[in-house]
Design a protein around this motif. Sequence first.
Motif, PDB file in Angstrom:
ATOM      1  N   THR B 193     -30.163 -40.279  -1.554  1.00 14.59           N
ATOM      2  CA  THR B 193     -28.995 -40.751  -2.302  1.00 14.59           C
ATOM      3  C   THR B 193     -27.870 -41.140  -1.354  1.00 14.59           C
ATOM      4  O   THR B 193     -27.221 -42.181  -1.523  1.00 14.59           O
ATOM      5  CB  THR B 193     -28.515 -39.652  -3.277  1.00 14.59           C
ATOM      6  N   VAL B 194     -27.658 -40.308  -0.345  1.00 13.57           N
ATOM      7  CA  VAL B 194     -26.636 -40.631   0.662  1.00 13.57           C
ATOM      8  C   VAL B 194     -27.001 -41.943   1.359  1.00 13.57           C
ATOM      9  O   VAL B 194     -26.153 -42.822   1.538  1.00 13.57           O
ATOM     10  CB  VAL B 194     -26.492 -39.477   1.690  1.00 13.57           C
ATOM     11  N   ASP B 195     -28.280 -42.088   1.711  1.00 12.49           N
ATOM     12  CA  ASP B 195     -28.709 -43.323   2.371  1.00 12.49           C
ATOM     13  C   ASP B 195     -28.431 -44.542   1.492  1.00 12.49           C
ATOM     14  O   ASP B 195     -27.944 -45.572   1.955  1.00 12.49           O
ATOM     15  CB  ASP B 195     -30.216 -43.266   2.697  1.00 12.49           C
ATOM     16  N   LEU B 196     -28.744 -44.409   0.191  1.00 16.83           N
ATOM     17  CA  LEU B 196     -28.526 -45.530  -0.731  1.00 16.83           C
ATOM     18  C   LEU B 196     -27.034 -45.864  -0.840  1.00 16.83           C
ATOM     19  O   LEU B 196     -26.637 -47.027  -0.693  1.00 16.83           O
ATOM     20  CB  LEU B 196     -29.078 -45.177  -2.131  1.00 16.83           C
ATOM     21  N   PHE B 197     -26.208 -44.838  -1.069  1.00 19.54           N
ATOM     22  CA  PHE B 197     -24.788 -45.113  -1.328  1.00 19.54           C
ATOM     23  C   PHE B 197     -24.059 -45.550  -0.057  1.00 19.54           C
ATOM     24  O   PHE B 197     -23.028 -46.218  -0.143  1.00 19.54           O
ATOM     25  CB  PHE B 197     -24.107 -43.924  -2.004  1.00 19.54           C
ATOM     26  N   SER B 198     -24.601 -45.210   1.128  1.00 22.08           N
ATOM     27  CA  SER B 198     -23.919 -45.667   2.341  1.00 22.08           C
ATOM     28  C   SER B 198     -24.151 -47.161   2.565  1.00 22.08           C
ATOM     29  O   SER B 198     -23.465 -47.776   3.377  1.00 22.08           O
ATOM     30  CB  SER B 198     -24.378 -44.846   3.553  1.00 22.08           C
ATOM     31  N   THR B 199     -25.095 -47.760   1.802  1.00 20.03           N
ATOM     32  CA  THR B 199     -25.312 -49.207   1.950  1.00 20.03           C
ATOM     33  C   THR B 199     -24.486 -50.025   0.959  1.00 20.03           C
ATOM     34  O   THR B 199     -24.407 -51.242   1.075  1.00 20.03           O
ATOM     35  CB  THR B 199     -26.795 -49.585   1.708  1.00 20.03           C
ATOM     36  N   LEU B 200     -23.891 -49.378  -0.059  1.00 17.17           N
ATOM     37  CA  LEU B 200     -23.148 -50.144  -1.075  1.00 17.17           C
ATOM     38  C   LEU B 200     -21.807 -50.577  -0.508  1.00 17.17           C
ATOM     39  O   LEU B 200     -21.167 -49.841   0.240  1.00 17.17           O
ATOM     40  CB  LEU B 200     -22.926 -49.282  -2.317  1.00 17.17           C
ATOM     41  N   SER B 201     -21.383 -51.787  -0.874  1.00 10.64           N
ATOM     42  CA  SER B 201     -20.069 -52.200  -0.392  1.00 10.64           C
ATOM     43  C   SER B 201     -19.016 -51.870  -1.444  1.00 10.64           C
ATOM     44  O   SER B 201     -18.924 -52.512  -2.483  1.00 10.64           O
ATOM     45  CB  SER B 201     -20.059 -53.682  -0.023  1.00 10.64           C
ATOM     46  N   ILE B 202     -18.270 -50.842  -1.148  1.00 15.36           N
ATOM     47  CA  ILE B 202     -17.227 -50.345  -2.052  1.00 15.36           C
ATOM     48  C   ILE B 202     -16.034 -51.310  -1.956  1.00 15.36           C
ATOM     49  O   ILE B 202     -15.636 -51.689  -0.852  1.00 15.36           O
ATOM     50  CB  ILE B 202     -16.782 -48.935  -1.611  1.00 15.36           C
ATOM     51  N   PRO B 203     -15.458 -51.730  -3.085  1.00 16.25           N
ATOM     52  CA  PRO B 203     -14.303 -52.638  -3.008  1.00 16.25           C
ATOM     53  C   PRO B 203     -13.207 -52.077  -2.105  1.00 16.25           C
ATOM     54  O   PRO B 203     -12.941 -50.876  -2.104  1.00 16.25           O
ATOM     55  CB  PRO B 203     -13.824 -52.729  -4.465  1.00 16.25           C
ATOM     56  N   ASP B 204     -12.630 -52.976  -1.344  1.00 14.25           N
ATOM     57  CA  ASP B 204     -11.633 -52.582  -0.369  1.00 14.25           C
ATOM     58  C   ASP B 204     -10.260 -52.650  -1.019  1.00 14.25           C
ATOM     59  O   ASP B 204      -9.683 -53.724  -1.162  1.00 14.25           O
ATOM     60  CB  ASP B 204     -11.731 -53.552   0.826  1.00 14.25           C
ATOM     61  N   PHE B 205      -9.743 -51.512  -1.456  1.00 13.81           N
ATOM     62  CA  PHE B 205      -8.437 -51.491  -2.114  1.00 13.81           C
ATOM     63  C   PHE B 205      -7.804 -50.138  -1.839  1.00 13.81           C
ATOM     64  O   PHE B 205      -8.462 -49.103  -1.960  1.00 13.81           O
ATOM     65  CB  PHE B 205      -8.606 -51.695  -3.627  1.00 13.81           C
ATOM     66  N   GLU B 206      -6.550 -50.141  -1.448  1.00 15.70           N
ATOM     67  CA  GLU B 206      -5.883 -48.865  -1.199  1.00 15.70           C
ATOM     68  C   GLU B 206      -4.549 -48.811  -1.919  1.00 15.70           C
ATOM     69  O   GLU B 206      -3.815 -49.800  -1.952  1.00 15.70           O
ATOM     70  CB  GLU B 206      -5.640 -48.671   0.305  1.00 15.70           C
ATOM     71  N   ARG B 207      -4.261 -47.691  -2.535  1.00 18.60           N
ATOM     72  CA  ARG B 207      -2.911 -47.435  -3.039  1.00 18.60           C
ATOM     73  C   ARG B 207      -2.691 -45.933  -2.954  1.00 18.60           C
ATOM     74  O   ARG B 207      -3.370 -45.160  -3.636  1.00 18.60           O
ATOM     75  CB  ARG B 207      -2.743 -47.896  -4.494  1.00 18.60           C
ATOM     76  N   GLN B 208      -1.773 -45.552  -2.120  1.00 18.97           N
ATOM     77  CA  GLN B 208      -1.525 -44.128  -1.963  1.00 18.97           C
ATOM     78  C   GLN B 208      -0.812 -43.595  -3.190  1.00 18.97           C
ATOM     79  O   GLN B 208       0.078 -44.244  -3.739  1.00 18.97           O
ATOM     80  CB  GLN B 208      -0.674 -43.890  -0.707  1.00 18.97           C
ATOM     81  N   THR B 209      -1.241 -42.407  -3.643  1.00 13.88           N
ATOM     82  CA  THR B 209      -0.575 -41.800  -4.792  1.00 13.88           C
ATOM     83  C   THR B 209      -0.465 -40.308  -4.508  1.00 13.88           C
ATOM     84  O   THR B 209      -0.740 -39.846  -3.394  1.00 13.88           O
ATOM     85  CB  THR B 209      -1.354 -42.112  -6.091  1.00 13.88           C
ATOM     86  N   GLU B 210      -0.047 -39.542  -5.501  1.00 17.09           N
ATOM     87  CA  GLU B 210       0.018 -38.089  -5.310  1.00 17.09           C
ATOM     88  C   GLU B 210      -1.331 -37.494  -5.696  1.00 17.09           C
ATOM     89  O   GLU B 210      -1.837 -37.770  -6.786  1.00 17.09           O
ATOM     90  CB  GLU B 210       1.140 -37.492  -6.166  1.00 17.09           C
ATOM     91  N   TYR B 211      -1.915 -36.697  -4.809  1.00 12.52           N
ATOM     92  CA  TYR B 211      -3.228 -36.099  -5.072  1.00 12.52           C
ATOM     93  C   TYR B 211      -3.032 -34.638  -5.452  1.00 12.52           C
ATOM     94  O   TYR B 211      -2.501 -33.854  -4.670  1.00 12.52           O
ATOM     95  CB  TYR B 211      -4.130 -36.255  -3.840  1.00 12.52           C
ATOM     96  N   VAL B 212      -3.444 -34.295  -6.676  1.00 10.76           N
ATOM     97  CA  VAL B 212      -3.204 -32.942  -7.184  1.00 10.76           C
ATOM     98  C   VAL B 212      -4.542 -32.264  -7.458  1.00 10.76           C
ATOM     99  O   VAL B 212      -5.444 -32.861  -8.051  1.00 10.76           O
ATOM    100  CB  VAL B 212      -2.344 -32.985  -8.475  1.00 10.76           C
ATOM    101  N   SER B 213      -4.674 -31.029  -7.007  1.00 10.71           N
ATOM    102  CA  SER B 213      -5.884 -30.253  -7.267  1.00 10.71           C
ATOM    103  C   SER B 213      -5.558 -28.774  -7.090  1.00 10.71           C
ATOM    104  O   SER B 213      -4.502 -28.429  -6.576  1.00 10.71           O
ATOM    105  CB  SER B 213      -6.995 -30.629  -6.290  1.00 10.71           C
TER     106      SER B 213
END
Lengths: 245, 428
Positions: B193-213
């Motif tokens: 699964t890692v091998d498969l997903f490392s080949t996908l091209s994830i859209p290149d978009f960034e927007r910093q926000t507040e990360y809460v957890s």
Amino acid sequence: MKPKIGIFDFSGCEGCQLTVLSLEDELLDLLGAVEIVNFREAMTERSDDYAIAFVEGTITREGEVERLKGIRERAKILVALGSCAAIGGINCLKNFHNLEEVRHIVYGDKADYFETFAARPLKAVVPVDYAIYGCPIPKQEFLEVAKALLLAKKPNIPNYAVCVECKLAENICVFDKGMTCLGPVTRAGCRAICPTYGNKCEGCRGLVDQPNINSHKEVLRERGLTVEEVLAQFRMFGGCLEGIK
Amino acid sequence: MRDLTINIHHVTRVEGHGNIKVNIKNGVIEELNLEIVESPRFFEAMLRGRRWDEAAHITSRICGICAVGHTTTSLRATEAAFGLEPSEQTVLLRKLIFNGEMMQSHILHFYFLVAPDFFGMGSVIPLASSHPAVVQRALRLKKLANDVCAVVGGRHIHPISMVVNGFTRIPKPSELREMRQHLVDAWPDLQATVDLFSTLSIPDFERQTEYVSLTNTKEYAFYDGVIASGDGGTIPVSGYKDKIKESVVPHSTAKHASATRESYMVGALSRVNNNYEQLLPKAKEAARALGLKVPCYNPFMISIAQLVETIHCLEDSINIIDSLLSKGLKEEDTRVQIRAGTGVGACEVPRGTLYHEYTFDEQGLITAANLIIPTAQNVANIERDFRSIVPTLLDRPKEEIALTLEMLVRAYDPCISCSVHLLNVEFV
């Protein structure tokens, strides 16, 4: 040609659709036997041409009535999927509160944005051909009903009490453990999974035909439950059923 | 300058009903909304008058996908109100079933709901013929995760044996040993699964926000912790109302939430951003292979963060089973002393921090309830992402813009059925 199937949802948790997706061992075989043409939770394509509609969820507002009528018109066979669709289920708890108050509790002074009406099962709005009970539906029961429909046979839905399956599972009776249970009047088909895992039957599958409710209410009262507690037990999933609401 | 209208009715491959509305006149955004049109179900009101020991079974029905998460959070709220500390065995079993649900929800999301976009398909169904090995692997992993839940709780959707202060049935050692073997056997599937997903091209978009957890000094926080913000600072779970502000907007039956900024993100990416160091070794290894570096500001990477967490949960499940087996499993007394009061429970469920708060009277009947659902916390943030990404896409064909927005909504893995069960933060 493979029969076309649509899976639809109204107000509910989508747990019954998820049960269909959780048929990991059988899903590929199922997809070999039918063509799923409408399943919003899992696919983008949509078609209005289907023979069998499986419908999950309770009807809780006006817009849903029209949508359900449309599905009924298009489908030759309509199957209620799970307790919300078949008997109203947990959503009917709302009906025992003042609906205006309910809306204001949740949305405050913006309550008027959001319409709602008393929750009701599908059959209160359109004719329903078959029902698969349970919260959630048991996987096996879905497969059995699907198989019967594909063979143009009438599905075999149990009309005996959960107690029968509980005895077959060799469980100690819930009453003998000092608890109370709705198993004696609840429709079987779940293989008594809740008593098997140490809990009580909460009646999620609704009542058998001709249940002796009054006698069971008396049994529960003899076990120390107040009238309010007895009613609360029956209403947890059965608030829209005749004899309970 | 361009005019653009997009109207996506009932976004598919998400849980629940939502619409995307875009209305751009002359290059200016007039309307850009994620409408939540799911029918409200009013759980907070339905809980009133119900008994303390019914709350978990009622609130489980909020969502089939995160039923274990609602059950656990509900039990923790009731235990907080009654002043109970469940046993170590109970906590371990809860963490184990929690891992099972986390894995099943994440696998469902990245394989069944997200992956078809990358193969240019509308669903996993055509993938079954074009890429049968991928679909069979996805089904094997999903089944494994469901089986973990079934061993502990009887079933994944609306678990049976989880109750206040314990379990009505304790798994047999033989069941746990068998499950441990299945988990170990799953490593090659996860590696693939890692091998498969490392080949996908994830859209290149960034927007910093507040990360809460949630965050926790002892471990990667799912079951327990304090509320942490990527902007700094922590507060105890009981003070959640000081952190989170909710408001009602007309186009959504889910309320919008905000904290320090005008919106914030919860879920796998927030957790990985806040708690990366506590991921177990194989999960960190996967993060490196998948190119997930923290802090990560790309919401499309949420699915990748989910895959990293799935690997963490598998490793953690094996550790928990070892610990349970070495300590020995036993039946425990789950009886409790009821008392009047209020309690808050919070857990990191698959889509982010879930809060349940109940007030009980002397008989143990619920007099008020408040639930804050992860997806509702994310809706405002998704709309902010829309506003940031749409201007960068205006020269593209309409279909591509629509698909990108759908993929963005899907990336957040919204659980819309859940999100429409909110109560005013102020009790009425």
